[in-house]
Every structure is written in structure tokens, then in C-alpha cells.
Design a protein around this motif. Structure first.
Motif, PDB file in Angstrom:
ATOM      1  N   ASP A 141      35.758  43.617  57.233  1.00 27.63           N
ATOM      2  CA  ASP A 141      35.109  42.745  56.251  1.00 27.63           C
ATOM      3  C   ASP A 141      35.437  43.183  54.834  1.00 27.63           C
ATOM      4  O   ASP A 141      35.836  42.368  53.992  1.00 27.63           O
ATOM      5  N   THR A 142      35.239  44.462  54.558  1.00 24.87           N
ATOM      6  CA  THR A 142      35.460  44.940  53.191  1.00 24.87           C
ATOM      7  C   THR A 142      36.947  44.967  52.846  1.00 24.87           C
ATOM      8  O   THR A 142      37.320  44.735  51.695  1.00 24.87           O
ATOM      9  N   TYR A 143      37.798  45.216  53.846  1.00 25.09           N
ATOM     10  CA  TYR A 143      39.240  45.157  53.604  1.00 25.09           C
ATOM     11  C   TYR A 143      39.656  43.756  53.171  1.00 25.09           C
ATOM     12  O   TYR A 143      40.420  43.578  52.210  1.00 25.09           O
ATOM     13  N   GLU A 144      39.156  42.739  53.866  1.00 24.36           N
ATOM     14  CA  GLU A 144      39.468  41.360  53.518  1.00 24.36           C
ATOM     15  C   GLU A 144      38.936  41.004  52.127  1.00 24.36           C
ATOM     16  O   GLU A 144      39.600  40.308  51.357  1.00 24.36           O
ATOM     17  N   MET A 145      37.753  41.487  51.786  1.00 24.97           N
ATOM     18  CA  MET A 145      37.190  41.230  50.457  1.00 24.97           C
ATOM     19  C   MET A 145      38.045  41.864  49.369  1.00 24.97           C
ATOM     20  O   MET A 145      38.357  41.217  48.362  1.00 24.97           O
ATOM     21  N   THR A 146      38.417  43.116  49.561  1.00 21.00           N
ATOM     22  CA  THR A 146      39.207  43.801  48.533  1.00 21.00           C
ATOM     23  C   THR A 146      40.569  43.143  48.368  1.00 21.00           C
ATOM     24  O   THR A 146      41.074  43.003  47.252  1.00 21.00           O
ATOM     25  N   ARG A 147      41.145  42.707  49.485  1.00 18.75           N
ATOM     26  CA  ARG A 147      42.448  42.042  49.419  1.00 18.75           C
ATOM     27  C   ARG A 147      42.322  40.675  48.759  1.00 18.75           C
ATOM     28  O   ARG A 147      43.140  40.301  47.918  1.00 18.75           O
ATOM     29  N   GLY A 148      41.279  39.925  49.111  1.00 10.39           N
ATOM     30  CA  GLY A 148      41.102  38.586  48.555  1.00 10.39           C
ATOM     31  C   GLY A 148      40.742  38.596  47.083  1.00 10.39           C
ATOM     32  O   GLY A 148      41.177  37.723  46.320  1.00 10.39           O
ATOM     33  N   LEU A 149      39.934  39.582  46.676  1.00  9.97           N
ATOM     34  CA  LEU A 149      39.472  39.643  45.288  1.00  9.97           C
ATOM     35  C   LEU A 149      40.354  40.524  44.404  1.00  9.97           C
ATOM     36  O   LEU A 149      40.214  40.505  43.179  1.00  9.97           O
ATOM     37  N   GLY A 150      41.246  41.287  45.022  1.00  5.95           N
ATOM     38  CA  GLY A 150      42.073  42.204  44.241  1.00  5.95           C
ATOM     39  C   GLY A 150      41.239  43.304  43.601  1.00  5.95           C
ATOM     40  O   GLY A 150      41.508  43.736  42.483  1.00  5.95           O
ATOM     41  N   ALA A 151      40.203  43.746  44.313  1.00 11.32           N
ATOM     42  CA  ALA A 151      39.292  44.762  43.796  1.00 11.32           C
ATOM     43  C   ALA A 151      39.152  45.882  44.812  1.00 11.32           C
ATOM     44  O   ALA A 151      39.297  45.669  46.017  1.00 11.32           O
ATOM     45  N   ALA A 152      38.867  47.084  44.322  1.00 12.09           N
ATOM     46  CA  ALA A 152      38.666  48.223  45.207  1.00 12.09           C
ATOM     47  C   ALA A 152      37.267  48.183  45.814  1.00 12.09           C
ATOM     48  O   ALA A 152      36.360  47.532  45.294  1.00 12.09           O
ATOM     49  N   PHE A 153      37.098  48.881  46.921  1.00 11.22           N
ATOM     50  CA  PHE A 153      35.797  48.947  47.588  1.00 11.22           C
ATOM     51  C   PHE A 153      34.708  49.428  46.632  1.00 11.22           C
ATOM     52  O   PHE A 153      33.612  48.867  46.588  1.00 11.22           O
ATOM     53  N   ASP A 154      35.015  50.440  45.836  1.00 13.35           N
ATOM     54  CA  ASP A 154      34.018  50.976  44.902  1.00 13.35           C
ATOM     55  C   ASP A 154      33.675  49.978  43.804  1.00 13.35           C
ATOM     56  O   ASP A 154      32.559  50.008  43.271  1.00 13.35           O
ATOM     57  N   ASP A 155      34.599  49.104  43.457  1.00 13.17           N
ATOM     58  CA  ASP A 155      34.297  48.045  42.485  1.00 13.17           C
ATOM     59  C   ASP A 155      33.268  47.078  43.075  1.00 13.17           C
ATOM     60  O   ASP A 155      32.360  46.623  42.368  1.00 13.17           O
ATOM     61  N   LEU A 156      33.398  46.759  44.354  1.00 13.21           N
ATOM     62  CA  LEU A 156      32.461  45.843  44.994  1.00 13.21           C
ATOM     63  C   LEU A 156      31.068  46.446  45.094  1.00 13.21           C
ATOM     64  O   LEU A 156      30.064  45.723  45.067  1.00 13.21           O
ATOM     65  N   LEU A 157      30.986  47.768  45.195  1.00 13.09           N
ATOM     66  CA  LEU A 157      29.692  48.433  45.279  1.00 13.09           C
ATOM     67  C   LEU A 157      28.896  48.314  43.980  1.00 13.09           C
ATOM     68  O   LEU A 157      27.674  48.480  43.979  1.00 13.09           O
ATOM     69  N   VAL A 158      29.556  47.988  42.888  1.00 16.71           N
ATOM     70  CA  VAL A 158      28.865  47.873  41.609  1.00 16.71           C
ATOM     71  C   VAL A 158      27.962  46.643  41.586  1.00 16.71           C
ATOM     72  O   VAL A 158      26.790  46.721  41.206  1.00 16.71           O
ATOM     73  N   ASP A 159      28.489  45.494  41.987  1.00 17.01           N
ATOM     74  CA  ASP A 159      27.745  44.243  41.837  1.00 17.01           C
ATOM     75  C   ASP A 159      27.488  43.475  43.136  1.00 17.01           C
ATOM     76  O   ASP A 159      26.544  42.672  43.200  1.00 17.01           O
ATOM     77  N   HIS A 160      28.297  43.681  44.147  1.00 16.28           N
ATOM     78  CA  HIS A 160      28.240  42.780  45.305  1.00 16.28           C
ATOM     79  C   HIS A 160      27.798  43.415  46.621  1.00 16.28           C
ATOM     80  O   HIS A 160      27.324  42.714  47.515  1.00 16.28           O
TER      81      HIS A 160
END
Length: 223
Positions: A49-68
Motif C-alpha cells: 500500500d505505502t509503496y504504491e502511494m509513494t510511487r504514485g505521489l512521488g513522495a517518500a514514506f516519511d513525507d506521507l507520515l507528516v500529513d497523511h
């Protein structure tokens, strides 16, 4: 989910395979986002799930932990979950218009809804969560079409392996009393699987199973 009494109480009593038809199609939801609110404790994210999110959004896992995303701990295991925001506890990826902004790479549990999985050793089947979707008169759709996942057999093998990994880890952690040891193990889990490095020309699944082989000894589990 393996408890037959629990399954009977929330389902239509049937188990579905990939080629079966099930009444799950809400017809595009038509602006409804009820299932995207107040579900923070339910949407536990897998490494895929998180791999697909990072690939789709062009963001690192730690970036997603900030807001999402946010880390939650259950059974002493710390994993990422979708973050709910606002007074209505809406998914952080939900737009003001009530539409999913990551629909093409949404988590697997979101793809399934209102279906769920029941695991049987190295296999699983699907069940329909009755009354989970607020839309009336859901239409029949083939399970395969509803899920819409690429490389289904690889994805299924991953999901089964990850499910068994977490089950083994929950059992292992029952006997761990030292807080520092637990933290180190959970940090390793997040680093190894949620910040997974996929080499050029390699797919996620190959990277995952390579990481899993190395993690068994480190985490003291048998999968």
C-alpha cells in the motif's frame, strides 16, 4: 479474520472466489464518501500500500507520515494507518468534494470495500460485509473486476505472506517485555518493509520476499 461466529454476524454467509459475482458495486459512489470517514483504526496499511502511494505521489514514506499517515501500535506491533482529519474524521486523502485523490493507487482494503478477506493458511477468500456500504441496491460485479489489482497472483502471495508474518510477530512479541527491544524490532520492521528499496528492473514483490527472508532471523519468527 478467522472467527466463524464473527464472520457469520457481519457477512451474507458466503465466501467468494476471484471469479464469483457479488453485490458490491456502488455505481461510482455518486458523491458518497461515508466509508472514508472515521475508519482510522481499520485501514492498516501493508508495505505494498505505502509503496504504491509513494510511487504514485512521488513522495517518500516519511513525507506521507507528516500529513497523511500515522503510526499506531496494536499487539505491540507498530504499523502505519491512514490518518483521519477534521471534525468528521475524514481520510486525509479525501478532497473537499468527497473524492479520493489517490484512487488509482488506493490501499488494498479500500479497493475491497465492502468486501473483506478471510485467511485460510496460505490462501484466502472474500466475504461481503452486509450493510457496511450505505448505498442501497448494490449491483452484482465479478470479484476480480471489483478489486482491479495488477499481478493478482503475486499480490495474493504477498498478502498471505504479510498476514502470516504479522501473525507470527504478534505471537513473538507476547514474550518480549523489554521496551527497547520492542522499539528496535518495530523500527526494523518499518525500515525493512515500509522504506523498502526496489532496485531498477525489479518489482516490489521480489524486493519484499528478499527482505522477508532476511527479516525472519532478525525478528525471530517463522513464516
Amino acid at each position: 479474520m478467522n472467527d466463524s461466529n464473527t464472520l457469520a454476524s457481519i457477512s451474507d454467509g458466503r465466501l467468494y472466489d476471484l471469479k464469483d459475482f457479488v453485490k458490491a458495486d456502488a455505481g461510482g459512489c455518486q458523491g458518497c464518501s461515508a466509508c472514508c470517514c472515521g475508519v482510522g483504526e481499520l485501514v492498516k496499511l501493508t508495505p505494498f500500500d505505502t509503496y504504491e502511494m509513494t510511487r504514485g505521489l512521488g513522495a517518500a514514506f516519511d513525507d506521507l507520515l507528516v500529513d497523511h499517515l500515522e503510526l499506531r501500535t496494536f499487539d505491540k506491533i507498530t504499523l502505519p494507518y491512514l490518518k483521519m482529519i477534521g471534525s468528521d474524521e475524514r481520510c486525509s486523502f479525501l478532497s473537499e468534494e468527497g473524492r479520493c485523490t489517490i484512487h488509482a493507487y488506493r490501499p488494498n482494503i479500500c479497493r475491497l470495500f465492502p468486501l473483506g478477506r478471510v485467511y485460510e493458511e496460505k490462501d484466502f477468500k472474500y466475504f461481503l460485509q452486509v450493510d457496511a456500504c450505505v448505498k442501497p441496491n448494490l449491483k452484482r460485479v465479478k470479484v476480480e473486476q471489483w478489486i482491479g489489482i495488477e499481478d493478482y497472483e503475486k499480490n495474493k502471495a504477498f498478502l498471505s505472506a504479510w498476514h502470516n508474518c504479522l501473525k507470527a510477530l504478534a505471537f513473538r512479541f507476547k514474550f518480549v517485555r523489554d521496551a527497547d527491544e520492542l522499539k528496535a524490532a518495530n523500527d526494523y520492521l518499518l525500515e525493512t518493509f515500509y522504506r523498502i528499496a526496489v532496485k531498477e528492473g525489479e518489482d516490489f514483490y521480489a524486493a519484499f520476499f528478499e527482505a522477508l527472508d532476511g527479516a525472519k532471523d532478525r525478528l525471530g519468527i517463522i513464516v
